[in-house]
Design a protein around this motif. Sequence first.
Motif, PDB file in Angstrom:
ATOM      1  N   ASN A 121      68.425 -83.202  54.297  1.00 22.99           N
ATOM      2  CA  ASN A 121      69.454 -82.182  54.127  1.00 22.99           C
ATOM      3  C   ASN A 121      70.792 -82.788  54.524  1.00 22.99           C
ATOM      4  OD1 ASN A 121      71.018 -79.860  54.012  1.00 22.99           O
ATOM      5  ND2 ASN A 121      70.056 -78.855  55.757  1.00 22.99           N
ATOM      6  N   PRO A 123      74.139 -83.228  56.015  1.00 27.60           N
ATOM      7  CA  PRO A 123      74.748 -82.431  57.084  1.00 27.60           C
ATOM      8  C   PRO A 123      76.169 -81.972  56.765  1.00 27.60           C
ATOM      9  CG  PRO A 123      74.767 -84.759  57.665  1.00 27.60           C
ATOM     10  CD  PRO A 123      73.988 -84.650  56.386  1.00 27.60           C
ATOM     11  N   SER A 124      76.442 -80.711  57.053  1.00 21.86           N
ATOM     12  CA  SER A 124      77.777 -80.128  56.977  1.00 21.86           C
ATOM     13  C   SER A 124      77.705 -78.788  57.693  1.00 21.86           C
ATOM     14  CB  SER A 124      78.219 -79.926  55.522  1.00 21.86           C
ATOM     15  OG  SER A 124      77.547 -78.819  54.945  1.00 21.86           O
ATOM     16  N   THR A 127      75.556 -76.360  55.675  1.00 24.07           N
ATOM     17  CA  THR A 127      74.183 -76.710  55.311  1.00 24.07           C
ATOM     18  C   THR A 127      73.285 -76.967  56.513  1.00 24.07           C
ATOM     19  OG1 THR A 127      74.816 -79.046  55.059  1.00 24.07           O
ATOM     20  CG2 THR A 127      74.829 -77.661  53.064  1.00 24.07           C
ATOM     21  N   THR A 128      73.861 -77.420  57.621  1.00 28.30           N
ATOM     22  CA  THR A 128      73.068 -77.656  58.836  1.00 28.30           C
ATOM     23  C   THR A 128      73.645 -76.943  60.056  1.00 28.30           C
ATOM     24  OG1 THR A 128      74.310 -79.690  59.295  1.00 28.30           O
ATOM     25  CG2 THR A 128      72.262 -79.914  58.046  1.00 28.30           C
ATOM     26  N   THR A 147      73.012 -72.037  63.348  1.00 28.03           N
ATOM     27  CA  THR A 147      72.471 -73.394  63.244  1.00 28.03           C
ATOM     28  C   THR A 147      71.157 -73.313  62.479  1.00 28.03           C
ATOM     29  OG1 THR A 147      71.370 -73.148  65.394  1.00 28.03           O
ATOM     30  CG2 THR A 147      73.513 -74.237  65.389  1.00 28.03           C
ATOM     31  N   HIS A 165      64.625 -80.674  61.652  1.00 27.98           N
ATOM     32  CA  HIS A 165      65.796 -81.543  61.693  1.00 27.98           C
ATOM     33  C   HIS A 165      66.234 -81.832  60.260  1.00 27.98           C
ATOM     34  CE1 HIS A 165      62.524 -84.234  60.805  1.00 27.98           C
ATOM     35  NE2 HIS A 165      62.012 -84.049  62.007  1.00 27.98           N
ATOM     36  N   PRO A 166      67.434 -82.371  60.055  1.00 28.41           N
ATOM     37  CA  PRO A 166      67.909 -82.601  58.683  1.00 28.41           C
ATOM     38  C   PRO A 166      67.113 -83.639  57.915  1.00 28.41           C
ATOM     39  CG  PRO A 166      69.746 -82.557  60.230  1.00 28.41           C
ATOM     40  CD  PRO A 166      68.499 -82.602  61.045  1.00 28.41           C
TER      41      PRO A 166
END
Length: 238
Positions: A121, A123-124, A127-128, A147, A165-166
């Motif tokens: 995923n 991260p931004s 999005t995360t 979150t 986690h991402p």
Amino acid sequence: MARDGSGGQFEVPCHDEESGWFDSASSCYWRLLEPQPPADDPVWAGHTPGDGAVYNGQCPGQPLAGGFRWRQNPPPGAQGPDLEALAEEAVTKMRLLGADIGIAPKSGGLGTVGVPVWVWNGPSPRTTGPTSASATALGVTVTATATVRNVVWNFGNGTTVSCPHPGTPYSPAFGLTPPSTANGQCGFAGYTRVGDYTVAATTTWAVHWVGGGQQGDLTTVRNSQVPVRIGELQVVGQ
């Protein structure tokens, strides 16, 4: 607006620390009486604790109109704004997204049967996370922070993997090593059949909100997906 004894109107704050929340229908501030009066107190007017509640009313410009009152339901505005609704409004302002899917083999390209599939995923804040927003009503502000709790990956072949986690973008250095959730990676050992598949990601966002002297938690879900095509390994000379 409040009314005085002569029928005139004047402005008052929506909330007063001592008096509670203003109800325009009665032109009074109302606060839930805490603790509630004993069951034998005449203010219950024949009702029992648990059957409605007793409120203290203070009416600007009408000093004789307030006092203790039993009510079956809270006076309009007496409880202030709906804090959970404000939290939901704050979540809407965040414009949260599903996973920004990264995948190996690359979406739109061609993967190979038996080769590990890696997903992650990007991260931004949307999005995360974490990301925050606020909403205000009747002078009360609720701030929510979101979150990602986890992403459940569905690979379209009956395989699902939950990642808290991402994930880790694939690197050629990983070779044919399957991704390991324990190592912060997401994916699975690979497809066993050729075909076109849809990789779907279900992101669960955890939201904690604070405001109006209270706090709470809620969850919200976002979805995203990408297609992937899997073929067989072609050996030169066959």
